[in-house]
Write an enzyme that holds these catalytic residues in place. Structure first.
Site, PDB file in Angstrom:
ATOM      1  N   GLU A 155       0.851  -1.193   0.000  1.00 25.11           N
ATOM      2  CA  GLU A 155       0.000   0.000   0.000  1.00 25.11           C
ATOM      3  C   GLU A 155       0.887   1.243   0.000  1.00 25.11           C
ATOM      4  O   GLU A 155       0.631   2.205  -0.711  1.00 25.11           O
ATOM      5  CB  GLU A 155      -0.939  -0.001   1.225  1.00 25.11           C
TER       6      GLU A 155
ATOM      7  N   ARG B 293      -7.389   2.779  13.435  1.00 16.44           N
ATOM      8  CA  ARG B 293      -8.286   1.629  13.254  1.00 16.44           C
ATOM      9  C   ARG B 293      -8.248   0.712  14.490  1.00 16.44           C
ATOM     10  O   ARG B 293      -9.222   0.041  14.799  1.00 16.44           O
ATOM     11  CB  ARG B 293      -7.959   0.860  11.968  1.00 16.44           C
TER      12      ARG B 293
ATOM     13  N   GLU C  64     -10.555  -7.984   4.147  1.00 19.14           N
ATOM     14  CA  GLU C  64      -9.886  -8.075   5.445  1.00 19.14           C
ATOM     15  C   GLU C  64     -10.631  -8.855   6.528  1.00 19.14           C
ATOM     16  O   GLU C  64     -10.013  -9.586   7.299  1.00 19.14           O
ATOM     17  CB  GLU C  64      -9.583  -6.659   5.965  1.00 19.14           C
TER      18      GLU C  64
HETATM   19  N1  LUZ Z   1      -5.518   1.879   4.429  1.00 20.70           N
HETATM   20  C1  LUZ Z   1      -5.759   3.167   4.709  1.00 20.70           C
HETATM   21  C2  LUZ Z   1      -6.252   0.903   4.951  1.00 20.70           C
HETATM   22  O1  LUZ Z   1      -5.042   4.021   4.231  1.00 20.70           O
HETATM   23  N2  LUZ Z   1      -6.793   3.486   5.495  1.00 20.70           N
HETATM   24  C3  LUZ Z   1      -7.582   2.563   6.053  1.00 20.70           C
HETATM   25  O2  LUZ Z   1      -8.516   2.897   6.772  1.00 20.70           O
HETATM   26  C4  LUZ Z   1      -7.312   1.211   5.789  1.00 20.70           C
HETATM   27  N3  LUZ Z   1      -8.036   0.253   6.336  1.00 20.70           N
HETATM   28  C5  LUZ Z   1      -7.742  -1.007   6.089  1.00 20.70           C
HETATM   29  C6  LUZ Z   1      -6.694  -1.307   5.259  1.00 20.70           C
HETATM   30  N4  LUZ Z   1      -5.964  -0.367   4.691  1.00 20.70           N
HETATM   31 MO1  MOS Z   2      -4.676  -2.969   3.158  1.00 17.10          MO
HETATM   32  S1  MOS Z   2      -4.093  -3.508   4.991  1.00 17.10           S
HETATM   33  O1  MOS Z   2      -6.234  -3.028   2.917  1.00 17.10           O
HETATM   34  O2  MOS Z   2      -3.565  -2.456   2.122  1.00 17.10           O
END
Ligand code: LUZ
Ligand code: MOS
Length: 765
Positions: free
Chosen positions: A226, A304, A705
């Site tokens: 990510e 979170r 998830e």
């Molecule tokens: N990524 C993010 C995430 O930037 N914000 C989120 O709330 C999130 N939640 C789950 C997985 N990735």
């Molecule tokens: Mo994610 S933990 O939804 O990149």
């Protein structure tokens, strides 16, 4: 419908980063990374490395033309260390050579001198020293201080959860290719093409329109790509920018494990209070998140944790505080669940501790406190009814009474094997917690032959998002799915995308696709209405045919498409979607941050071998809230994968850093991940199908998830099996509960002299 990638996957024809044909003249990069976790760089000498055969150039921080900064949320992370190193594995120099082997060989010739500084690996120590990434945050509802006096039972405790290596099958990597006028095209194995584009532009000091990022698919992401795919993509772009040559870097597994961050380890404290009826009246928690050396996504992950700190339970008085603690580990990052699992583990531990003390089954407490429709969560959003629906269905469908009896009978009949069972309800909010990230765009082209091309920002990483988006387009036009093609995620076609993350990718990009298709459909209907002299409202498309007032016309899909084109009406649409209703007020920590929640309940049974400490999961029986699933096969796949990954996190995957901040579990020989033998013997998944309206695409709830959270139940099932053998063992809430820890707990000394028939015999032998 089958995953559209299954055919090319099976034949080995799917294109990943390493399947992109290599252009003549391509150069290969390799990173020199810090061997120490914290220190001041006294010198860095790449002179000998540059003289090595095939080496074209060695880049250091001084060569960065723009900003030496890759921090997304907080600008606190250099691409290449300039004056200090903050973790073992921090990139210090980039070697570019004519072959991969030459680049790797030259790494060994780089000479550095680093003056060591104090290394912190423990988040609680970091917090004591004031090393916080952002100020702490607290979620509050009711008044815990006043509530304690009303409680008949109050328990306190401490928990630990370890990190988790993403172990995507395809390691991190990128391939940058120069285009005309200084443009750089980057093929990146990233969940966030826009993040790569934005960061490359920032580091190179060029506009974003000079950077094209293209992603066909990933061999897994799980959150690890990510934010942290950016580093390698920008490294390649940096070299391409100077050398005007294609540059590729695809990390070796050990480089990847050493240099990238993982799931955040947490150390936490809890205090829970209940009344005589076992209603939880108050809950307090403090979460110490091990963020690593830079912010990365830690502030969002920490948020979170707070959102999910009461899991699937209604608690009227809650005070939860989270600290994002800076340590000298690689910056930890997104990982399936994104801090949620870490928060949920703590309240499950609190419930288990209470159950131990009151000598009852934890499920009695769990069941009594499940969220009901309208219950307010600590952040202000109201719960829906599915928490109870899933639990009640699971208990009935899988006959919990019978399961319990089987476990009891087995344990009475066996001395060297013991079974344990646990229930785990889950609740997970769907949407990026940062409201602005909840937006997506889709570009739909209908070609004159009736075939359709769809581009969105969604990145396919094995989760099947392309199949779902294809289903949306095919359903909207009522055409054969083979007529639809989903294109790669590309920043020149779709701009300013959010990463494919937060389980929300199919929802956001699917809805944008639905809107785009609808706009084109409206034009089709106008054209047909004009032709057949009726109102557009009476025109319908069904199985590639035009119907008017329910009867078939002489026009098929192709004819309709050509007729529209002939009238010079657009066959393309670019649409934007953002979920309505979501908002969050940071000053009050209240709002309605999630489009909806996903619920579920799992019953997990495990058998331990009391001589060896090893164990086998007998079954995971689930009732999961899918809304109204649009693709049952994909959704089952996500559930099964998530469950096994969750069990891995809770019971076998053990990340070990030594006191100097060096990763000791740095290869697959020292880091155990679930394999086919560790998959539960039975995984049963029952779909709680609800016809209710929700904000999911085609009412098919997000599934990426949430299933990982069932893995938390594995810890407590194991713990219960242990207690069947050694009732007095004081089993710490310290995950993962590995076979080593199981073995130690089986024979742990206890203060009381207990007489457990099976155990005594074993111990005497
Ligand atoms: N990524 C993010 C995430 O930037 N914000 C989120 O709330 C999130 N939640 C789950 C997985 N990735
Ligand atoms: Mo994610 S933990 O939804 O990149």
């Amino acid at each position: 419908m089958k995953n559209i990638d299954s055919y090319t996957h099976l034949r080995g024809e799917s294109v990943y980063l390493d399947d992109i044909p290599i252009i003549n003249g391509t150069l290969w990069a390799a990173v020199f990374d810090s061997p120490v976790a914290h220190g001041r760089i006294v010198s860095l000498d790449a002179g000998d490395a540059e003289k090595m055969p095939g080496v074209v150039r060695v880049f250091t921080a001084k060569d960065i033309p723009g900003e030496n900064q890759i921090g997304g949320i907080v600008p606190d992370e250099e691409l290449l260390a300039s004056s200090q190193v903050h973790f073992c594995g921090m990139p210090m120099a980039l070697v570019v050579a004519e072959s991969e082997e030459q680049a790797k060989a030259a790494l060994k010739k780089i000479r550095i001198e680093i003056e060591p500084l104090e290394v912190i690996t423990d988040p609680r120590i970091a917090k004591e020293k004031g090393e916080l990434i952002i100020p702490p945050r607290t979620f509050n509802i009711g008044d815990t201080t006043a509530a304690w006096s009303e409680c008949d039972y109050v328990f306190e405790g401490r928990t630990e959860t370890n990190g988790q290596e993403h172990l995507y099958i395809e390691t991190q990597g990128a391939y940058a290719v120069p285009q005309e006028n200084g443009v750089i095209k980057i093929h990146s194995s990233t969940q966030g093409p826009t993040a790569v584009q934005r960061t490359a532009a920032r580091v190179l000091g060029i506009p974003m329109h000079q950077v094209e990022v293209d992603t066909t698919r990933l061999g897994g992401g799980f959150g690890g790509k990510e934010d942290q795919a950016t580093t390698w993509a920008v490294m390649c772009a940096l070299a391409t920018h100077y050398l005007k040559k294609p540059v590729k870097y695809s990390l070796h597994r050990m480089e990847d494990m050493r240099m990238t961050g993982k799931r955040h380890p947490y150390s936490s404290d809890f205090k829970i209070g209940l009344n005589k009826d076992l209603k939880i009246l108050a809950y307090e928690a403090a979460f110490y998140q091990n963020a690593g050396a830079a912010a990365d996504l830690s502030p969002a992950v920490m948020e979170r944790t707070l959102f999910h700190c009461t899991n699937s339970y209604y608690v009227p008085n809650v005070k939860a505080t989270a600290y994002s603690c800076r340590t000298n580990l690689p910056p930890n990052t997104a990982f399936r669940g994104f801090g949620g699992p870490q928060g949920m583990f703590v309240i499950e531990a609190a419930i288990a501790k209470t159950a131990d003390a009151l000598n009852i089954d934890a499920s009695v407490i769990q069941q009594k406190n499940l969220l009901r429709t309208g219950d307010e969560l600590p952040y202000g959003q109201k719960a829906e009814s599915e928490a109870n629906e899933c639990w009640n269905k699971a208990v009935k469908l899988y006959d919990i009474g019978k399961l319990r009896h089987e476990v009891k009978q087995f344990n009475e009949a066996n001395n060297l094997y013991k079974k344990g069972m646990a229930l785990i309800p889950i609740c997970f909010g769907i949407s990026f917690t940062k409201t602005l990230m909840n937006q997506a765009r889709s570009l739909v082209h209908v070609y004159t032959d009736g075939s359709v091309g769809v581009s969105t920002g969604a990145v396919e990483m094995g989760q099947g998002v392309n199949t779902k988006i294809l289903q949306v387009a095919a359903a909207m036009f009522s055409i054969d799915p083979v007529k639809v093609k989903i294109n790669s995620a590309n920043t020149y076609r779709i701009a300013n995308t959010s990463p494919s993350a937060a389980s929300a990718t199919a929802d956001l990009n699917g809805k944008a696709t639905e809107i785009a298709c609808n706009a084109i459909l409206a034009r089709f209907k106008m054209v047909a209405a004009e032709e057949f002299k009726v109102e557009p409202g009476s025109v319908e498309l069904k199985e590639e045919w035009v119907y008017v007032d329910g009867s078939k016309t002489s026009w098929d899909w192709e004819k309709l498409v050509m007729a529209t084109f002939t009238r010079r009406i657009s066959l393309s649409e670019h649409a934007h979607y953002t979920p309505p209703q979501i908002h969050f007020d940071l000053s009050r920590e209240k709002g309605h941050p999630f489009a909806y929640h996903v619920y579920g309940t799992a019953i997990i049974t495990v058998t331990i071998d009391c001589l060896r400490g090893i164990y086998e999961f007998d079954s995971v029986k689930v009732v999961h809230d899918f809304g109204s699933s649009m693709n049952v096969m994909i959704d089952i796949g996500q559930c099964e994968g998530g469950i096994v990954q969750g069990i891995g996190w809770m019971t076998m995957e053990e990340i070990v850093y030594d006191k100097e901040g060096r990763l000791r579990s740095n290869a697959l020989s020292t880091y155990k991940v679930p394999d086919i033998y560790s998959v539960p013997k039975e995984i049963a998944i029952h779909f709680l199908e609800t016809k209710k309206d929700n904000l999911a695409i085609f009412r098919s709830k997000a599934v990426g998830e949430p299933p990982l959270l069932y893995g938390i139940g594995a810890f407590f099932a194991l713990r219960n099996a242990l207690k069947a053998f050694n009732p007095d063992a004081d089993i710490a809430f310290d995950a993962p509960l590995t076979p080593e820890k199981v073995l130690m707990s089986l024979y742990a000394q206890t203060s009381r002299d207990v007489n457990v028939p099976g155990r005594k015999e074993v111990m005497e032998k």
